[in-house]
Design a protein around this motif. Structure first.
Motif, short mmCIF file in Angstrom:
data_model
loop_
_atom_site.label_atom_id
_atom_site.label_comp_id
_atom_site.label_asym_id
_atom_site.label_seq_id
_atom_site.Cartn_x
_atom_site.Cartn_y
_atom_site.Cartn_z
N THR A 36 42.57 16.85 68.69
CA THR A 36 41.68 17.82 69.64
C THR A 36 41.09 17.26 70.89
O THR A 36 40.85 17.96 71.76
CB THR A 36 40.42 18.38 68.79
N CYS B 170 45.90 26.41 71.59
CA CYS B 170 45.65 25.60 70.49
C CYS B 170 45.74 26.36 69.19
O CYS B 170 45.84 27.38 69.00
CB CYS B 170 44.60 24.72 70.76
N THR B 171 45.82 25.45 68.13
CA THR B 171 46.07 26.13 66.89
C THR B 171 44.52 26.61 66.33
O THR B 171 43.60 26.10 67.07
CB THR B 171 46.26 24.95 65.79
N LYS B 172 44.57 27.57 65.38
CA LYS B 172 43.27 28.16 65.07
C LYS B 172 42.24 27.05 64.58
O LYS B 172 41.14 27.29 64.83
CB LYS B 172 43.28 29.18 63.94
N ASP B 173 42.60 26.26 63.85
CA ASP B 173 41.69 25.06 63.18
C ASP B 173 41.15 24.14 64.38
O ASP B 173 40.37 23.34 64.18
CB ASP B 173 42.02 24.49 61.95
N ALA C 43 40.70 25.13 67.53
CA ALA C 43 40.11 26.00 68.67
C ALA C 43 38.39 25.67 68.63
O ALA C 43 37.85 25.59 69.75
CB ALA C 43 40.33 27.28 68.58
N THR C 44 37.75 26.03 67.44
CA THR C 44 36.16 25.64 67.46
C THR C 44 35.83 24.23 67.86
O THR C 44 34.87 24.13 68.58
CB THR C 44 36.00 26.04 66.03
N PRO D 81 43.14 30.51 70.27
CA PRO D 81 43.54 30.03 69.09
C PRO D 81 44.77 30.65 68.33
O PRO D 81 44.59 31.40 67.58
CB PRO D 81 41.95 30.25 68.16
#
Length: 333
Positions: A72, A94-97, A99-100, A113
């Motif tokens: 990340t 980016c990927t969902k996991d 993003a946060t 995401p």
């Protein structure tokens, strides 16, 4: 005697292959130094002036394609560097996991995401008309699904004639499938030495001879259709297959992870500015050469300044804090 020997060698090489005239002319120190000195004013020329008459987005909207659960930091470094160099907006796909986590690093970034979704390419494609450049690879990882999506995003970006900077695991993709970027004149690859070796061997099907990196970089660029290559190292070698520029800006001995992400993000902004500039502004120099030289010079200056403050403890976050000062020193003083 040495000068005579060098002259005889050069004459022999020209007889065998006239194309080597260009290569050798840029291998000599004095010619290279003059060329380098002439490039810095060109970088200054392509930087858009700050004026209240512009609207948000005119000075650059950069897209970063990368970021997964394991990585990340890289897409964040690239995206925030583009902003601090002077782009108006930075998007991270980016990927969902991831993003946060990336959102938590900075509220300045627009994070999507979508990279691992079933319709990832369609989701990114919707944004391409709004983007001025795309950086593919920081934090991408080597998952087959993500690489497949990245390949299709590159194809969609090429169709829209968008400058594409490929770094990190994006270069892994190119090594597996060189045709994804081959011949695209707005493509810029930014490999370190190991990535360069992998690319060279994938394209030429023979081991890299590291005794002459300038020549090898020119050969790889030519084989890939004269797209621009930035071989990062003790000195950064930049070539479009016809010309070679060496960036010798002083940096430091500190090699912390993430410096390449700073460079690729800076290049995302500079590539847009260079490709938007007139031929008169560029003085017959190709836009990616000017943009790459500017990004390399800036990255090295940031490294130098950060090292003077932090020494061995220097990290890429420290370098990013130096972008404003380094930019002013190099391009606005």
């Amino acid at each position: 005697m040495i000068q005579i020997t060098r002259l005889c060698t050069l004459v022999a090489e020209v007889t065998r292959s006239p194309s080597l005239v260009i290569e050798r002319s840029f291998s000599l120190g004095s010619a290279m130094q003059r060329n380098t000195e002439n490039l810095l004013p060109l970088v200054r020329n392509v930087i858009p002036p700050l004026t209240p008459k512009k609207h948000k987005g005119q000075d650059g909207r950069v897209g970063i394609v990368g970021g997964c659960r394991e990585y990340t930091g890289a897409p964040y470094f690239a995206a925030i560097s583009a902003l601090k160099v002077g782009a108006d907006l930075s998007h991270v796909f980016c990927t969902k996991d991831a993003a946060t986590v990336i959102k938590s690093y900075s509220p300045e970034l627009i994070v999507h995401p979508v990279l691992d979704s079933s319709n990832a390419v369609e989701e990114v494609e919707k944004w391409l008309p709004r983007l001025h450049s795309v950086v593919v690879g920081p934090g991408l990882g080597r998952d087959d699904k993500l690489l497949k999506n990245a390949k299709e995003i590159i194809e969609k970006s090429k169709a829209r004639d968008i400058p594409i900077i490929i770094d990190a695991d994006g270069l892994w993709l190119v090594a597996q499938q060189p045709s994804v970027i081959q011949g695209y004149q707005k493509g810029i690859l930014t490999p370190n030495f190991m990535e360069f070796s992998r690319l060279y061997e994938a394209v030429h099907h023979e081991p890299l001879d590291s005794r002459d990196n300038q020549r090898s970089a020119m050969q790889l660029s030519a084989a890939l259709g004269n797209l621009t290559i930035v071989l990062k190292g003790e000195e950064d070698i930049i070539t479009d297959g016809n010309r070679v520029v060496v960036c010798k800006q002083e940096g430091s001995g500190r090699r912390c992870g993430g410096q390449g992400d700073l460079l690729s993000g800076a290049l995302g902004a500079l590539a847009h500015w260079a490709f938007s500039s007139s031929a008169e502004t560029l003085k017959s120099t190709s836009p990616p050469l000017v943009a790459a030289f500017g990004a390399c010079t800036l990255t090295r200056q940031c490294n130098r300044q950060a090292f003077h403050k932090h020494g061995r403890a220097t990290t890429t976050s420290d370098m990013i804090q130096e972008i404003s000062s380094a930019f002013k020193t190099l391009f606005e003083s």
